[in-house]
Design a protein around this motif. Structure first.
Motif, PDB file in Angstrom:
ATOM      1  N   SER A   1       0.856  -1.191   0.000  1.00 30.25           N
ATOM      2  CA  SER A   1       0.000   0.000   0.000  1.00 30.25           C
ATOM      3  C   SER A   1       0.887   1.234   0.000  1.00 30.25           C
ATOM      4  N   ILE A   2       0.279   2.372  -0.362  1.00 34.34           N
ATOM      5  CA  ILE A   2       0.974   3.651  -0.356  1.00 34.34           C
ATOM      6  C   ILE A   2       0.199   4.598   0.546  1.00 34.34           C
ATOM      7  N   ALA A   3       0.899   5.203   1.497  1.00 31.25           N
ATOM      8  CA  ALA A   3       0.301   6.185   2.387  1.00 31.25           C
ATOM      9  C   ALA A   3       1.174   7.428   2.371  1.00 31.25           C
ATOM     10  N   ASP A   4       0.714   8.467   1.662  1.00 31.40           N
ATOM     11  CA  ASP A   4       1.493   9.687   1.467  1.00 31.40           C
ATOM     12  C   ASP A   4       2.854   9.349   0.863  1.00 31.40           C
ATOM     13  N   ASP A   5       3.950   9.625   1.559  1.00 30.09           N
ATOM     14  CA  ASP A   5       5.278   9.374   0.999  1.00 30.09           C
ATOM     15  C   ASP A   5       5.891   8.087   1.531  1.00 30.09           C
ATOM     16  N   GLN A   6       5.061   7.173   2.008  1.00 27.24           N
ATOM     17  CA  GLN A   6       5.550   5.914   2.537  1.00 27.24           C
ATOM     18  C   GLN A   6       4.937   4.739   1.774  1.00 27.24           C
TER      19      GLN A   6
ATOM     20  N   VAL B   1       4.030   0.854   2.263  1.00 27.11           N
ATOM     21  CA  VAL B   1       3.782  -0.053   3.376  1.00 27.11           C
ATOM     22  C   VAL B   1       3.648  -1.471   2.839  1.00 27.11           C
ATOM     23  N   ALA B   2       4.500  -2.358   3.321  1.00 30.66           N
ATOM     24  CA  ALA B   2       4.448  -3.772   2.951  1.00 30.66           C
ATOM     25  C   ALA B   2       4.421  -4.585   4.236  1.00 30.66           C
ATOM     26  N   GLY B   3       3.285  -5.210   4.523  1.00 30.78           N
ATOM     27  CA  GLY B   3       3.150  -5.927   5.777  1.00 30.78           C
ATOM     28  C   GLY B   3       3.175  -4.968   6.944  1.00 30.78           C
ATOM     29  N   SER B   4       4.078  -5.203   7.908  1.00 29.70           N
ATOM     30  CA  SER B   4       4.192  -4.335   9.079  1.00 29.70           C
ATOM     31  C   SER B   4       5.306  -3.318   8.936  1.00 29.70           C
ATOM     32  N   GLN B   5       5.932  -3.257   7.784  1.00 27.43           N
ATOM     33  CA  GLN B   5       7.050  -2.348   7.583  1.00 27.43           C
ATOM     34  C   GLN B   5       6.688  -1.251   6.588  1.00 27.43           C
ATOM     35  N   GLN B   6       7.313  -0.099   6.749  1.00 21.01           N
ATOM     36  CA  GLN B   6       7.124   0.987   5.812  1.00 21.01           C
ATOM     37  C   GLN B   6       8.471   1.623   5.486  1.00 21.01           C
ATOM     38  N   VAL B   7       8.597   2.073   4.243  1.00 19.83           N
ATOM     39  CA  VAL B   7       9.839   2.660   3.758  1.00 19.83           C
ATOM     40  C   VAL B   7       9.504   3.896   2.946  1.00 19.83           C
ATOM     41  N   PRO B   8      10.465   4.815   2.750  1.00 21.52           N
ATOM     42  CA  PRO B   8      10.204   5.975   1.901  1.00 21.52           C
ATOM     43  C   PRO B   8       9.794   5.556   0.492  1.00 21.52           C
ATOM     44  N   LEU B   9       8.725   6.154   0.015  1.00 20.53           N
ATOM     45  CA  LEU B   9       8.163   5.752  -1.270  1.00 20.53           C
ATOM     46  C   LEU B   9       9.143   5.970  -2.418  1.00 20.53           C
ATOM     47  N   PHE B  10       9.868   7.072  -2.389  1.00 18.17           N
ATOM     48  CA  PHE B  10      10.755   7.408  -3.500  1.00 18.17           C
ATOM     49  C   PHE B  10      12.215   7.064  -3.210  1.00 18.17           C
ATOM     50  N   GLY B  11      12.459   6.202  -2.247  1.00 18.06           N
ATOM     51  CA  GLY B  11      13.817   5.768  -1.942  1.00 18.06           C
ATOM     52  C   GLY B  11      14.144   4.434  -2.583  1.00 18.06           C
ATOM     53  N   ASN B  12      15.356   3.943  -2.299  1.00 15.93           N
ATOM     54  CA  ASN B  12      15.798   2.663  -2.864  1.00 15.93           C
ATOM     55  C   ASN B  12      14.952   1.499  -2.392  1.00 15.93           C
ATOM     56  N   ALA B  13      14.602   1.511  -1.099  1.00 11.77           N
ATOM     57  CA  ALA B  13      13.827   0.396  -0.554  1.00 11.77           C
ATOM     58  C   ALA B  13      12.430   0.349  -1.166  1.00 11.77           C
TER      59      ALA B  13
END
Length: 454
Positions: A246-251, A253-265
């Motif tokens: 899922s995408i929430a603003d600039d994050q 979300v995959a499972g219980s983890q979230q990463v910057p949307l426009f980053g490498n992860a």
């Protein structure tokens, strides 16, 4: 002094006092910063669908609202369009209006499924139900979508388009809606827009999305620090060949983890999904440049300015969700319609508001106290609105290249801005009194000469 001269003197004194009061009242009324050129814009849609056959053409934005309000010293106007179930692409709109190209009587054409308003004028409160209002023969058919457009004084423009269910070639969705609202209220110029859709299915279920919610809001007061803008996007439960996120603003979300949307992860999750999609002929991408998509490739428009002006005269922001491109399998396309691929933009929103000095305008309020700056154009030095950032890195991030700014010479070629420093309060008041007394003396001499010659 005879009674006639007394009345004349009293009248001139009253006029002089009125001339001194008017600027002061004007100064108070303009204290909200909304006394010059005031504009607001908004646009949003839940989906944009284009087919390559081989040129880009399709139903366009589903549903769609786009509008503008404008006020100057000369007057005000408001306009807007709401399209539902769709605001047709220009390429295919003619096919819908007269599909057989055999009808010569325009009264028998299909009416476009949209409501358009304009103030001042006759189109101030317009509604369209689809397919009910498509033509006279469909008046008894219950509507499955609604478009309303209302434009009033203020200026004010309120637009809404809603669709119960959309089913196109290779694309379907439920509960689609787009709303836009532009107005001035309580000393602020405001623009709000949002779009929503749920149960989105693309290419026969190859890509499914639980829903999209996207919004943008901008407001200005014309005073320093009085500008604000924000965008929010949520694309939830994206399922692609076993990959779910899922995408929430600039994050992201995959499972219980979230990463910057426009980053490498975040990009790693998108790459994983695209690897799984290779066999299906589909690809997904996060849209980082939404400006190119509101009118598609064929009728692309220049990217609008976004950001914030520190002097409180301008605010704008724009956001989009996902881009999905698929080679459509034959089992989801009818025999008479065989596009090479479908391109779907999932969610778009843009809002803007501005309140600047009316170019070329001059009023009595310009002679009174105040620290407003007067300029021919709004400032070009606009700071980008900050966005919340709470990174949770799953992988090390590599430094990104610094943003390349256009040289000052380039901006100077685009617009020439000349700031004029206003006179201080004592000088303006003195100038006002001197002018008024001079006018009073000249008027008295003229009336005296007229009386002697009569």
């Amino acid at each position: 002094m005879n009674s006639g001269m007394k009345r004349l003197a009293l009248g001139l004194v009253a006029l002089l006092l009125g001339m001194m009061i008017v600027p002061l009242v004007s100064s108070v009324s303009s204290a909200d910063g909304l006394d010059g050129l005031v504009t607001a814009e908004a646009e949003s849609y839940a989906l944009r669908v284009e087919y390559d056959i081989p040129l880009p053409a399709g139903p366009g934005t589903i549903p769609h609202t786009v509008g503008e309000t404008r006020r100057t010293s000369a007057g005000e106007n408001a306009k807007g369009v709401a399209g539902a179930p769709t605001h047709f692409d220009a390429v295919v709109a003619g096919e819908y209006v007269n599909p057989n190209h055999e009808i010569s009587d325009p009264k028998k054409y299909n009416r476009l499924p949209q409501a358009e308003c304009f103030y001042p004028g006759d189109l101030v409160d317009v509604a369209f139900g689809f397919p009910t209002d498509t033509r006279d023969e469909t008046k008894a058919v219950p509507p499955v979508s609604h478009a309303t457009a209302e434009c009033n004084a203020g200026p004010r423009s309120q637009l809404d388009g809603s669709v119960d269910h959309y089913a196109g070639v290779g694309v379907s969705a439920d509960n689609l809606e787009s709303t836009s609202f532009m107005r001035t209220e309580k000393g602020a110029d405001k623009s709000d827009t949002s779009a929503h859709a749920s149960n989105i299915s693309i290419a026969g279920g190859v890509v499914t999305i639980g829903g999209v919610d996207i919004s943008s809001a901008s407001s200005v007061t014309g005073q320093k620090g009085g500008a604000a803008t924000s965008t929010r996007v949520s694309v939830h439960d994206v399922r692609v060949a076993g990959v779910r996120f899922s995408i929430a603003d600039d994050q992201l979300v995959a499972g219980s983890q979230q990463v910057p949307l426009f980053g490498n992860a975040g990009q790693a999750v998108i790459d994983q999904a695209n690897t799984a999609l290779v066999a299906s002929g589909c690809r997904i991408d996060v849209i980082d440049n939404p400006g190119r998509y509101p009118q598609g490739y064929l009728f692309a428009r220049p990217t609008p300015k976004t950001g914030l002006a520190e002097d409180g005269t301008f605010a704008a922001s724009m956001r989009a969700g996902l881009l999905v491109v698929c080679d459509l399998p034959q089992n989801v396309t009818p025999k008479e319609f065989t596009p090479e691929r479908v391109q779907v933009v999932v969610g778009f929103a843009y809002s803007a508001a501005s309140a600047t000095a009316d170019p070329g305008g001059f009023g009595l309020g310009d002679l009174t106290n105040g620290d407003q700056s007067v300029g021919a154009l709004p400032s070009l030095d606009v700071a980008v609105a900050p966005t919340p950032d709470t990174p949770v890195a799953l992988a090390p991030e590599t430094p990104t290249a610094p943003t390349k700014h256009r040289p000052a010479s380039t901006l100077a070629k685009q617009a020439r801005f000349v700031a004029v420093t206003p006179l201080d309060g004592v000088t303006r008041t003195t100038l006002l009194v001197v002018c008024a007394v001079a006018w009073l003396v000249i008027t008295h001499l003229g009336l005296s000469r007229l009386r002697r010659t009569s």
